[in-house]
Design an enzyme around this catalytic site. Structure first.
Site, mmCIF file in Angstrom:
data_model
loop_
_atom_site.group_PDB
_atom_site.id
_atom_site.type_symbol
_atom_site.label_atom_id
_atom_site.label_comp_id
_atom_site.label_asym_id
_atom_site.label_seq_id
_atom_site.Cartn_x
_atom_site.Cartn_y
_atom_site.Cartn_z
ATOM 1 N N SER A 89 5.237 0.351 -3.248
ATOM 2 C CA SER A 89 4.626 0.701 -1.970
ATOM 3 C C SER A 89 5.205 -0.176 -0.878
ATOM 4 O O SER A 89 5.705 -1.274 -1.144
ATOM 5 C CB SER A 89 3.114 0.468 -2.046
ATOM 6 O OG SER A 89 2.504 0.567 -0.773
ATOM 7 N N TYR A 129 -4.346 -4.351 -4.067
ATOM 8 C CA TYR A 129 -3.320 -3.305 -3.985
ATOM 9 C C TYR A 129 -1.953 -3.929 -3.689
ATOM 10 O O TYR A 129 -0.961 -3.636 -4.358
ATOM 11 C CB TYR A 129 -3.699 -2.291 -2.901
ATOM 12 C CG TYR A 129 -2.740 -1.134 -2.781
ATOM 13 C CD1 TYR A 129 -2.856 -0.024 -3.612
ATOM 14 C CD2 TYR A 129 -1.720 -1.138 -1.840
ATOM 15 C CE1 TYR A 129 -1.974 1.039 -3.520
ATOM 16 C CE2 TYR A 129 -0.832 -0.076 -1.727
ATOM 17 C CZ TYR A 129 -0.969 1.004 -2.571
ATOM 18 O OH TYR A 129 -0.093 2.054 -2.476
ATOM 19 N N SER A 185 -0.645 -5.799 -6.824
ATOM 20 C CA SER A 185 -0.183 -4.930 -7.909
ATOM 21 C C SER A 185 1.131 -4.250 -7.557
ATOM 22 O O SER A 185 2.011 -4.095 -8.413
ATOM 23 C CB SER A 185 -1.253 -3.895 -8.271
ATOM 24 O OG SER A 185 -1.480 -2.995 -7.213
ATOM 25 N N LYS A 186 1.308 -3.859 -6.300
ATOM 26 C CA LYS A 186 2.550 -3.197 -5.905
ATOM 27 C C LYS A 186 3.709 -4.195 -5.832
ATOM 28 O O LYS A 186 4.857 -3.827 -6.104
ATOM 29 C CB LYS A 186 2.369 -2.457 -4.582
ATOM 30 C CG LYS A 186 1.406 -1.272 -4.692
ATOM 31 C CD LYS A 186 1.863 -0.276 -5.745
ATOM 32 C CE LYS A 186 0.990 0.953 -5.799
ATOM 33 N NZ LYS A 186 1.489 1.968 -6.731
ATOM 34 N N THR A 197 -1.846 11.490 1.573
ATOM 35 C CA THR A 197 -2.471 11.488 0.245
ATOM 36 C C THR A 197 -3.978 11.367 0.384
ATOM 37 O O THR A 197 -4.495 10.992 1.441
ATOM 38 C CB THR A 197 -1.974 10.303 -0.607
ATOM 39 O OG1 THR A 197 -2.391 9.078 0.033
ATOM 40 C CG2 THR A 197 -0.468 10.327 -0.779
#
Length: 137
Positions: A24, A38, A41-42, A73
């Site tokens: 990301s 987030y 983790s990315k 999304t």
């Protein structure tokens, strides 16, 4: 190999393979919508991609990360619909993207399609930013 258990039982130059990970823009910088978990983790996906690229390259297997920006999304739309969670309206988000639109899944899929072909054979350990110019590194 370069250590690390597992391994690939193949003769160099015998075949090629492609590993394509999805990280990301948040993994390359920081996610303003996704939070610390987030972003972390990315960023880890990028680290895994680079380690795999280093270890697998001699076997004809390349590994690259696709790093989408804000896309149309369900996750992004939920953030825009929640005024407490979103720090900016969708209009302000679009103002920050030079192409003035959100990414579509087809934008990401087309980059993945390229990475899966022999045309990308000399790309290994790369992070491909697909974000309309929102993050330029």
């Amino acid at each position: 190999g370069h250590g690390g258990g597992g391994g690939v039982d193949a003769t160099p130059g015998q075949f090629y393979g492609r590993i394509i990970t999805i990280s990301s823009q948040g993994g390359r910088s920081v996610s303003k919508l996704g939070g610390a978990h987030y972003t972390t983790s990315k960023a880890a996906v990028i680290g895994l991609t680079r380690a795999a690229a280093f270890e697998m390259g001699e076997h004809g297997i390349t590994c690259n990360a696709v790093c989408p920006g804000v896309c149309n999304t369900e996750m992004a739309m939920r953030q825009f619909a929640n005024p407490g969670a979103a720090r900016a309206s969708s209009g302000k988000v679009l103002e920050a993207i030079p192409v003035r639109r959100l990414g579509e899944m087809s934008d990401i899929a087309n980059v993945c399609k390229f990475l899966g072909t022999p045309l990308s054979g000399y790309m290994n350990g790369a992070c491909l930013d697909v974000n309309g110019g929102n993050l330029m590194l």
